[in-house]
Design an enzyme around this catalytic site. Structure first.
Site, PDB file in Angstrom:
ATOM      1  N   ARG A   1      49.473  55.444  16.208  1.00 50.87           N
ATOM      2  CA  ARG A   1      49.079  56.479  17.160  1.00 50.87           C
ATOM      3  C   ARG A   1      48.002  57.349  16.523  1.00 50.87           C
ATOM      4  NH1 ARG A   1      51.058  53.595  20.213  1.00 50.87           N
ATOM      5  NH2 ARG A   1      52.617  53.973  21.840  1.00 50.87           N
TER       6      ARG A   1
ATOM      7  N   GLU B   1      41.881  59.657  22.397  1.00 48.46           N
ATOM      8  CA  GLU B   1      41.458  58.424  23.064  1.00 48.46           C
ATOM      9  C   GLU B   1      41.686  58.436  24.570  1.00 48.46           C
ATOM     10  OE1 GLU B   1      44.983  55.179  22.750  1.00 48.46           O
ATOM     11  OE2 GLU B   1      44.156  55.808  20.819  1.00 48.46           O
TER      12      GLU B   1
ATOM     13  N   HIS C   1      42.523  50.437  20.762  1.00 46.57           N
ATOM     14  CA  HIS C   1      43.972  50.316  20.990  1.00 46.57           C
ATOM     15  C   HIS C   1      44.331  48.903  21.470  1.00 46.57           C
ATOM     16  CE1 HIS C   1      47.605  53.115  21.760  1.00 46.57           C
ATOM     17  NE2 HIS C   1      48.038  51.892  21.498  1.00 46.57           N
TER      18      HIS C   1
END
Length: 334
Positions: free
Chosen positions: A233, A262, A294
């Site tokens: 994360r 993000e 991601h």
């Protein structure tokens, strides 16, 4: 029952439609759930959301007002969900508690090795028929030290790969993983791990206690020629502090599959409009930094397992069952 799925990638859509076929109708949208798109869910009892959905209080209130009663998030992390508000609104929320740990662990190693061996720069050069080796010097991982922060399922998979490289293993976690210890991992405090590791990889969830776990002080402890990888994360790293260290010429390489700001960027095409995030814009200019959007979880195996678990979560809700993936029950006390 028709289910509305937000944030569905093109590769993901046929898998979702196949998994729900014969069970429920599913409407797939490529837009992500946020304050602007939440009204689309009006009339849908069940919705499914992606990892970057905004499930804060305002969005949850809009969903509840529109008749939504169940949210099936297609991810393990749930730091984007206001669980207290969901409980107050009697919204059932479920997540995917498990999917292939190898998908993320292998991608973390992909970032580590790409940074170490300057793969992005090398590939760019050869496209221009520049075959020099200047600036591409990497180093063996064999015999060096891997520091694994978080040794759960993904951290363990990462550790097994590090063991295969012949690396020394350091670990830090709230509880030791016997499988990692059997591989020769020594558990030490975070400060010692950061100071001794040649490669640091993050595999802990984002919680209030882990927010900016890697801050300015933590970065200062690391070796100047260390490699830092984050596939967990974005909020685990203080990105502004990281940029400061990179400006000072530190670190052999940094591989980031996640970024703390993000949301509203990753999974979207911003190539024609630009990005007004100065920190991210500065970050991607460093030649020793690799940023991906991601995608560590994004394999056929992992995505398939995520979708299967989502279908099961929906089935549990409709049958009145309380599965292991439930974060907030449908009604208080259920």
């Amino acid at each position: 029952m028709e289910i509305l799925a937000f944030g569905v990638q093109s590769d993901e859509k046929p898998l979702i439609e196949k998994a729900f076929a014969g069970k429920h109708e599913v409407r797939c949208l490529d837009v992500f759930l946020n304050r602007d798109t939440a009204p689309i869910a009006a009339g849908y009892e069940i919705i499914s959301t992606s990892v970057n959905a905004d499930l804060g209080g305002a969005v949850l209130q809009t969903l509840a007002a529109g008749g939504t009663q169940m949210i099936a998030q297609r991810s393990t992390g749930f730091n984007n969900i206001d669980l207290d508000v969901a409980e107050r609104l009697a919204l059932r929320v479920a997540r995917v508690s498990y999917y292939s740990p190898y998908s993320v662990a292998e991608f973390a190693w992909t970032l580590a090795m790409a940074a170490n061996r300057r793969v992005i720069r090398a590939a760019g050069r050869t496209r221009d028929f520049d075959f020099r080796l200047d600036g591409l010097l990497g180093r063996d991982m064999h015999g060096r030290t891997a520091g694994v922060i978080g040794t759960g399922k993904i951290g363990e998979a990462f550790t097994r790969i590090a063991h295969g490289f012949g690396m020394k293993l350091l670990g830090w976690d709230v509880a030791e993983n016997p499988a990692c210890a059997e591989l020769g991992m020594r558990y030490v405090d975070k400060e010692q791990l950061l100071a001794e590791a040649d490669l640091v990889s993050l595999h802990v969830p984002l919680l209030p206690s882990t927010h900016h776990l890697i801050d300015k002080d933590a970065l200062a402890l690391m070796k100047d020629d260390a490699i830092l990888v984050n596939s967990s994360r974005g909020g685990l790293i203080d990105t502004s502090a990281l940029v400061g260290e990179l400006r000072a010429g530190r670190f052999l390489g940094v591989g980031l599959d996640v970024y703390e700001a993000e949301a509203g960027l990753f999974f979207l095409d911003k190539s024609l409009e630009g990005v007004d995030d100065d920190t991210l814009a500065r970050l991607v200019t460093f030649p020793n930094v690799i940023v991906t959007s991601h995608q560590a979880y994004y394999t056929e195996d992992a995505v398939g397992q995520i979708i299967d678990a989502t279908v099961e979560n929906v089935g549990d809700y409709l049958a009145g069952r309380h599965g292991d993936n439930v974060l907030v029950p449908a009604r208080p006390g259920t």
